[in-house]
Structures are given as C-alpha cells and as structure tokens.
Design an enzyme around this catalytic site. Structure first.
Site, PDB file in Angstrom:
ATOM      1  N   HIS A  96       1.080  -1.063  -0.145  1.00  0.00           N
ATOM      2  CA  HIS A  96      -0.245  -0.414   0.100  1.00  0.00           C
ATOM      3  C   HIS A  96       0.714   0.986   0.283  1.00  0.00           C
ATOM      4  O   HIS A  96       0.449   2.454  -1.163  1.00  0.00           O
ATOM      5  CB  HIS A  96      -1.279   0.042   0.953  1.00  0.00           C
ATOM      6  CG  HIS A  96      -1.892  -1.515   1.829  1.00  0.00           C
ATOM      7  ND1 HIS A  96      -1.829  -2.297   2.313  1.00  0.00           N
ATOM      8  CD2 HIS A  96      -3.005  -1.140   0.706  1.00  0.00           C
ATOM      9  CE1 HIS A  96      -2.611  -2.783   2.184  1.00  0.00           C
ATOM     10  NE2 HIS A  96      -3.892  -2.255   0.887  1.00  0.00           N
TER      11      HIS A  96
ATOM     12  N   GLN B  22     -18.173  -7.077  -0.321  1.00  0.00           N
ATOM     13  CA  GLN B  22     -17.255  -7.799  -1.024  1.00  0.00           C
ATOM     14  C   GLN B  22     -16.753  -9.080  -0.682  1.00  0.00           C
ATOM     15  O   GLN B  22     -16.591  -9.577  -1.231  1.00  0.00           O
ATOM     16  CB  GLN B  22     -16.105  -6.816  -1.597  1.00  0.00           C
ATOM     17  CG  GLN B  22     -15.014  -6.633  -0.746  1.00  0.00           C
ATOM     18  CD  GLN B  22     -13.754  -6.035  -1.227  1.00  0.00           C
ATOM     19  OE1 GLN B  22     -14.695  -4.431  -2.428  1.00  0.00           O
ATOM     20  NE2 GLN B  22     -12.973  -5.763  -1.403  1.00  0.00           N
TER      21      GLN B  22
ATOM     22  N   GLU C 110      -1.039  -4.507  -9.129  1.00  0.00           N
ATOM     23  CA  GLU C 110      -1.589  -5.553  -9.664  1.00  0.00           C
ATOM     24  C   GLU C 110      -1.071  -6.874  -9.447  1.00  0.00           C
ATOM     25  O   GLU C 110      -2.032  -7.750  -9.566  1.00  0.00           O
ATOM     26  CB  GLU C 110      -0.355  -5.403 -10.946  1.00  0.00           C
ATOM     27  CG  GLU C 110      -0.110  -4.382 -11.842  1.00  0.00           C
ATOM     28  CD  GLU C 110       0.702  -4.625 -12.311  1.00  0.00           C
ATOM     29  OE1 GLU C 110       1.736  -4.975 -12.315  1.00  0.00           O
ATOM     30  OE2 GLU C 110       1.157  -3.667 -13.709  1.00  0.00           O
TER      31      GLU C 110
ATOM     32  N   GLN D 222      -9.324  -7.627 -10.487  1.00  0.00           N
ATOM     33  CA  GLN D 222      -9.532  -6.789  -9.695  1.00  0.00           C
ATOM     34  C   GLN D 222      -9.403  -5.133 -10.564  1.00  0.00           C
ATOM     35  O   GLN D 222     -10.078  -4.098 -10.998  1.00  0.00           O
ATOM     36  CB  GLN D 222      -9.305  -6.278  -8.600  1.00  0.00           C
ATOM     37  CG  GLN D 222     -10.181  -5.205  -7.053  1.00  0.00           C
ATOM     38  CD  GLN D 222      -8.956  -4.012  -6.319  1.00  0.00           C
ATOM     39  OE1 GLN D 222     -10.515  -5.102  -5.516  1.00  0.00           O
ATOM     40  NE2 GLN D 222      -8.369  -4.769  -5.760  1.00  0.00           N
TER      41      GLN D 222
ATOM     42  N   SER E  59      -2.469  -8.123   3.363  1.00  0.00           N
ATOM     43  CA  SER E  59      -2.983  -7.651   5.039  1.00  0.00           C
ATOM     44  C   SER E  59      -3.353  -9.394   5.682  1.00  0.00           C
ATOM     45  O   SER E  59      -3.322  -9.486   6.978  1.00  0.00           O
ATOM     46  CB  SER E  59      -4.139  -7.277   4.985  1.00  0.00           C
ATOM     47  OG  SER E  59      -3.854  -5.555   4.254  1.00  0.00           O
TER      48      SER E  59
END
Length: 296
Positions: free
Chosen positions: A53, A77, A164, A169, A202
């Site tokens: 991030h 989601q 990426e 997504q 994460s």
C-alpha cells in the site's frame, strides 16, 4: 465542516494527514483543491496497510498534487463465509504510514455512510469479471465494482491507483471506468514482494510459521511456468506442472490459469496475446492470490 488531522512521530518532516468521515466533507475538501488547480489521486484500500500500500501511495504522490486515501472495509465484497469480522483494522498505524507516503487526506467512512438505509443499487459485470475469482466468490466483484464506482464519483480523482497483486480486480476496475465513461485514469502498480517472493497481503498475518515457510511456493510455481512458456513449452503442460507444484507444497488449489493479460479471456497458445498467469490457493485457513506476466 468536520475535518481532523492526525500526526505521527515517525515522520516529523511530513504534513499531518487530514481525515474526513462523510461524503459531504470529502467533497468540500476536494472541491477546494480543484478550485486551486490541484491534480488529485485516489488510492482505495480496506486498511491494514503494508509496504504494498505504501508503494501505491508513493506512486500516487508522484502522479498528483494531492492524494486521497480511502480506508473502508467494504462488507459487500465479502461472502457470508469470509473473514469480514476478523479483517484487520489498524487505523492509527495506517494513518502513520499514509503520512510518510505523502497522503493529504484519509477518507474513513462508516458502512452506514457508504450504504445508507434503502441502498439497493449494484453494478452488473461481465468480461474480465467472469471466471477465476468469480467461480469461487460469485458476489465479490459486484461488491468491489459498486464501492469503487462510489469512490470514483465521490472523489472525482484525475487518477486512481490499484495494485497488480489483485490483477483481476484491476482489470474489472479498468473496464468499469472505460464502460461508464468515468473521467479518471486507472493505473496499476507492480506487486510488492517479500525477499522470498511472497506477495504482500493484509491476510499474510493469518499464516502460521509453517504456512508462511511454504507460502512462497505460489510465486515459484508461477515463475517456473512463465519461464517454461516463454522458452517454448506447451502452455497447457506448463500450467499443469505448476498446479501440481502448488498442491505438493500443501495448498488446496482454487485455480491456476493462463489468461490474456488485458481481457483475462482463456488462451490456448503463447501467441494468443500478452499473457498473465494467475493463481488462488488456500493454505490452512488463509487464501492467497498471486499473478505474474509471461515474458514473451
């Protein structure tokens, strides 16, 4: 206007990150920047920020005068069986990382702000949203597309950046922006990895020591398959060997596929276009995804 700032003792040379919780306050701040002629970037996240991030935020700061970081664990989601309740929430640490990476504003809405009473609109998807993740998480990209569309409309950024690592997504969001004529440039940022090749996520915190030791097998299998295909091996045989390698490392495989890098359509030959290998697999209770290009 409700606008707060947070500071971090880890980076006293950077400006504190402002924080807003409502769309109205977000738009007021962004509107002020627009009037001043500032270029704006958006980095959408669910928090629990890591070095991947940070790379996104730093790339955003090179693309724009002001960077907006959204932190929102998006319930739409997650499937009922997934880890919404245990998804890590580390706001204070996230804001410290954001400050060091050049973020000007953190947008931290509640679920009630994003999905108020009576909310009933979703986005219907096809193209790159079909297959792969959708085969195992059928409602996932509808939730992603809905929240990303809202964020793009709320912030109205010049550019939005996505990692990426979540390659499907990225393809879905890029298609969404094109199809809906959203005036934003969608940029992908390369995956950040540990020294042993494991893609940062994460969810890596859920891995036991033994699982963490085995996890880099995903990247090794992809890399070996990519090199084999680039060297002239039959793609189907290279992919099958990679699948066997992942399973032998202790993973339960959801998919390992070779796809067209832009459309994510299945391919039969190395000459079918730019290629991407994508994998999703579970080790213990943790589901990991990864992908790499085939260097043709």
């Amino acid at each position: 206007m409700s606008f707060s700032a947070t500071s971090s003792s880890t980076d006293t040379g950077s400006m504190p990150v402002g924080m807003v919780h409502t769309v109205a306050d977000l738009r007021r701040q962004v509107g002020d920047w627009r009037k001043a002629g500032k270029r704006i970037a958006l980095v959408p996240t669910m928090g629990a920020l890591h070095a991947g991030h940070v790379a996104l935020m730093e790339a955003a700061s090179r693309q724009a005068d002001k960077v907006v970081l959204s932190i929102f664990v998006n319930p739409t989601q997650f499937a009922p069986t997934e880890d919404l309740s245990r998804y890590p929430r580390t706001l204070e640490a996230d804001l410290a990382k954001a400050q060091g990476a050049g973020v000007a504003l953190a947008f931290v809405p509640s679920a009630a702000d994003m999905y108020p009473d009576g909310f009933c609109t979703t986005i219907s998807l096809a193209g790159p949203a079909l297959g792969l993740e959708t085969d195992f998480r059928p409602t996932h990209f509808a939730g992603v597309a809905t929240v990303v569309a809202k964020l793009l409309i709320q912030v109205a950024p010049d550019v939005a950046l996505f990692g990426e690592k979540d390659y499907q997504q990225l393809a879905v969001v890029s298609q969404l922006a094109r199809d809906m004529d959203l005036p934003v440039t969608i940029l992908g940022v390369p995956t950040v990895r540990e020294a042993d090749g494991l893609a940062l996520s994460s969810r890596n915190v859920y891995l036991s020591p033994a699982e963490r030791a085995n996890a880099p097998a995903l990247h090794r299998a992809l890399t070996q398959a990519a090199h084999a295909i680039a060297g002239g091996a039959e793609p189907a045989l290279a992919v099958e060997a990679a699948r066997a390698q992942v399973i032998a490392a202790g993973f339960a495989l959801d998919y390992l596929e070779l796809r067209h890098a832009r459309t994510l359509a299945p391919v039969a030959a190395a000459t079918d276009g730019p290629l991407r290998l994508l994998v999703a697999a579970r080790i213990g209770t943790t589901r990991l995804i990864d992908n790499i290009p085939v260097p043709l």
